[in-house]
Design a protein around this motif. Sequence first.
Motif, PDB file in Angstrom:
ATOM      1  N   THR A  28       0.849  -1.185   0.000  1.00 52.53           N
ATOM      2  CA  THR A  28       0.000   0.000   0.000  1.00 52.53           C
ATOM      3  C   THR A  28       0.889   1.242   0.000  1.00 52.53           C
ATOM      4  O   THR A  28       1.627   1.465   0.955  1.00 52.53           O
ATOM      5  N   PRO A  29       0.837   2.072  -1.070  1.00 56.66           N
ATOM      6  CA  PRO A  29       1.662   3.278  -1.096  1.00 56.66           C
ATOM      7  C   PRO A  29       1.100   4.369  -0.197  1.00 56.66           C
ATOM      8  O   PRO A  29      -0.070   4.742  -0.308  1.00 56.66           O
ATOM      9  N   TYR A  30       1.917   4.857   0.725  1.00 55.84           N
ATOM     10  CA  TYR A  30       1.567   5.958   1.610  1.00 55.84           C
ATOM     11  C   TYR A  30       2.513   7.109   1.306  1.00 55.84           C
ATOM     12  O   TYR A  30       3.673   6.888   0.962  1.00 55.84           O
ATOM     13  N   ALA A  31       2.014   8.333   1.461  1.00 57.03           N
ATOM     14  CA  ALA A  31       2.841   9.518   1.255  1.00 57.03           C
ATOM     15  C   ALA A  31       2.720  10.440   2.458  1.00 57.03           C
ATOM     16  O   ALA A  31       1.628  10.667   2.975  1.00 57.03           O
ATOM     17  N   ALA A  32       3.875  10.945   2.900  1.00 53.46           N
ATOM     18  CA  ALA A  32       3.920  11.955   3.956  1.00 53.46           C
ATOM     19  C   ALA A  32       3.979  13.310   3.263  1.00 53.46           C
ATOM     20  O   ALA A  32       4.839  13.548   2.413  1.00 53.46           O
ATOM     21  N   ASN A  48       0.628  18.497  13.262  1.00 51.62           N
ATOM     22  CA  ASN A  48       1.958  19.115  13.258  1.00 51.62           C
ATOM     23  C   ASN A  48       2.389  19.552  11.860  1.00 51.62           C
ATOM     24  O   ASN A  48       3.548  19.406  11.483  1.00 51.62           O
ATOM     25  N   GLY A  49       1.446  20.073  11.074  1.00 47.13           N
ATOM     26  CA  GLY A  49       1.760  20.572   9.736  1.00 47.13           C
ATOM     27  C   GLY A  49       2.032  19.482   8.711  1.00 47.13           C
ATOM     28  O   GLY A  49       2.553  19.758   7.636  1.00 47.13           O
ATOM     29  N   GLU A  50       1.673  18.235   9.037  1.00 46.99           N
ATOM     30  CA  GLU A  50       1.894  17.116   8.127  1.00 46.99           C
ATOM     31  C   GLU A  50       0.660  16.227   8.090  1.00 46.99           C
ATOM     32  O   GLU A  50      -0.136  16.210   9.022  1.00 46.99           O
ATOM     33  N   ILE A  51       0.529  15.486   6.994  1.00 46.45           N
ATOM     34  CA  ILE A  51      -0.533  14.498   6.865  1.00 46.45           C
ATOM     35  C   ILE A  51       0.047  13.311   6.116  1.00 46.45           C
ATOM     36  O   ILE A  51       0.890  13.482   5.232  1.00 46.45           O
ATOM     37  N   VAL A  52      -0.374  12.119   6.505  1.00 47.27           N
ATOM     38  CA  VAL A  52       0.022  10.898   5.812  1.00 47.27           C
ATOM     39  C   VAL A  52      -1.211  10.378   5.095  1.00 47.27           C
ATOM     40  O   VAL A  52      -2.273  10.226   5.704  1.00 47.27           O
ATOM     41  N   TYR A  94       6.241   5.652   0.645  1.00 49.88           N
ATOM     42  CA  TYR A  94       6.762   4.391   1.164  1.00 49.88           C
ATOM     43  C   TYR A  94       5.656   3.341   1.207  1.00 49.88           C
ATOM     44  O   TYR A  94       4.465   3.651   1.119  1.00 49.88           O
ATOM     45  N   ALA A  95       6.070   2.082   1.328  1.00 52.25           N
ATOM     46  CA  ALA A  95       5.136   0.977   1.469  1.00 52.25           C
ATOM     47  C   ALA A  95       4.710   0.880   2.930  1.00 52.25           C
ATOM     48  O   ALA A  95       5.556   0.799   3.821  1.00 52.25           O
ATOM     49  N   ARG A  96       3.438   0.908   3.173  1.00 55.84           N
ATOM     50  CA  ARG A  96       2.911   0.844   4.542  1.00 55.84           C
ATOM     51  C   ARG A  96       3.361  -0.424   5.253  1.00 55.84           C
ATOM     52  O   ARG A  96       3.691  -0.409   6.437  1.00 55.84           O
ATOM     53  N   GLU A  97       3.412  -1.522   4.530  1.00 51.63           N
ATOM     54  CA  GLU A  97       3.661  -2.818   5.142  1.00 51.63           C
ATOM     55  C   GLU A  97       5.094  -3.011   5.641  1.00 51.63           C
ATOM     56  O   GLU A  97       5.313  -3.730   6.607  1.00 51.63           O
ATOM     57  N   GLU A 141      -3.886   5.642  13.476  1.00 55.68           N
ATOM     58  CA  GLU A 141      -3.076   6.397  12.538  1.00 55.68           C
ATOM     59  C   GLU A 141      -2.279   5.409  11.708  1.00 55.68           C
ATOM     60  O   GLU A 141      -1.901   4.351  12.193  1.00 55.68           O
ATOM     61  N   PRO A 142      -2.016   5.681  10.414  1.00 56.74           N
ATOM     62  CA  PRO A 142      -1.242   4.744   9.613  1.00 56.74           C
ATOM     63  C   PRO A 142       0.130   4.513  10.236  1.00 56.74           C
ATOM     64  O   PRO A 142       0.731   5.447  10.766  1.00 56.74           O
ATOM     65  N   PRO A 143       0.623   3.278  10.193  1.00 58.35           N
ATOM     66  CA  PRO A 143       1.908   3.001  10.819  1.00 58.35           C
ATOM     67  C   PRO A 143       3.038   3.630  10.027  1.00 58.35           C
ATOM     68  O   PRO A 143       3.322   3.217   8.912  1.00 58.35           O
ATOM     69  N   THR A 144       3.644   4.651  10.574  1.00 59.16           N
ATOM     70  CA  THR A 144       4.762   5.325   9.936  1.00 59.16           C
ATOM     71  C   THR A 144       5.994   5.118  10.793  1.00 59.16           C
ATOM     72  O   THR A 144       6.002   5.537  11.946  1.00 59.16           O
ATOM     73  N   PRO A 145       7.034   4.466  10.241  1.00 60.98           N
ATOM     74  CA  PRO A 145       8.266   4.349  11.015  1.00 60.98           C
ATOM     75  C   PRO A 145       8.817   5.740  11.285  1.00 60.98           C
ATOM     76  O   PRO A 145       8.867   6.565  10.381  1.00 60.98           O
ATOM     77  N   THR A 146       9.190   6.039  12.525  1.00 62.67           N
ATOM     78  CA  THR A 146       9.675   7.377  12.832  1.00 62.67           C
ATOM     79  C   THR A 146      11.008   7.341  13.552  1.00 62.67           C
ATOM     80  O   THR A 146      11.353   6.373  14.219  1.00 62.67           O
ATOM     81  N   LEU A 147      11.731   8.410  13.394  1.00 64.50           N
ATOM     82  CA  LEU A 147      12.968   8.640  14.111  1.00 64.50           C
ATOM     83  C   LEU A 147      12.628   9.418  15.379  1.00 64.50           C
ATOM     84  O   LEU A 147      11.525   9.943  15.502  1.00 64.50           O
ATOM     85  N   PRO A 148      13.546   9.553  16.330  1.00 68.01           N
ATOM     86  CA  PRO A 148      13.251  10.325  17.537  1.00 68.01           C
ATOM     87  C   PRO A 148      12.786  11.746  17.240  1.00 68.01           C
ATOM     88  O   PRO A 148      12.056  12.327  18.001  1.00 68.01           O
ATOM     89  N   SER A 149      13.197  12.313  16.102  1.00 70.23           N
ATOM     90  CA  SER A 149      12.800  13.675  15.762  1.00 70.23           C
ATOM     91  C   SER A 149      11.359  13.755  15.288  1.00 70.23           C
ATOM     92  O   SER A 149      10.829  14.830  15.093  1.00 70.23           O
ATOM     93  N   GLY A 150      10.699  12.587  15.065  1.00 70.10           N
ATOM     94  CA  GLY A 150       9.317  12.595  14.598  1.00 70.10           C
ATOM     95  C   GLY A 150       9.206  12.551  13.082  1.00 70.10           C
ATOM     96  O   GLY A 150       8.121  12.505  12.550  1.00 70.10           O
ATOM     97  N   ARG A 151      10.310  12.545  12.368  1.00 65.25           N
ATOM     98  CA  ARG A 151      10.298  12.499  10.909  1.00 65.25           C
ATOM     99  C   ARG A 151      10.197  11.042  10.456  1.00 65.25           C
ATOM    100  O   ARG A 151      10.696  10.146  11.127  1.00 65.25           O
ATOM    101  N   PRO A 152       9.573  10.772   9.297  1.00 68.09           N
ATOM    102  CA  PRO A 152       9.505   9.405   8.822  1.00 68.09           C
ATOM    103  C   PRO A 152      10.897   8.820   8.580  1.00 68.09           C
ATOM    104  O   PRO A 152      11.794   9.512   8.120  1.00 68.09           O
TER     105      PRO A 152
END
Length: 158
Positions: A28-32, A48-52, A94-97, A141-152
């Motif tokens: 499943t293609p997801y876009a941030a 936070n000014g973003e949508i997935v 990115y691929a959601r899976e 919320e769609p599963p988005t891998p995140t870094l400590p900064s909150g970015r994908p």
Amino acid sequence: MLNSPDASSTRPYLLRAMHEWCTDSGFTPYAAIFVDETVQVPMEYVKNGEIVLNLGYDATSGMTLGNEFIEFKARFGGVPREIIIPINRVMAIYARENGQGMSFPMSAASDAVAVPKKASTNRPALSAVATPIAKDGSDDEPPTPTLPSGRPALKRVK
């Protein structure tokens, strides 16, 4: 004109390629998306000014992955909405899976592209923040891998 910045941009081609790869691979293609005044999305789902967004064919209708905009119709909480996203506001696809995909550098605010004429200008200000509701109506919320900064965080596809 070949010397214009938009003419030489690889972003729309890479977005289409990643979208096709996800679809062909059964993912499943997801876009941030970085949301500003040039993006037409339901502002009540912006966080936070973003949508997935789910860019899969099952979640969209009439999608066009153009060189300047991504345009489609989708339902949010059962309500149909027209979505228009300038290509330069896509932060990642990115691929959601499995999280495999590609991220893009965000261009300067001076790069803002005008919203097409059919876009509504009567949208709430960016301060409207809510948790997105999944297509199936759940509050996850769609599963988005995140870094400590909150970015994908994305894995490289080789």
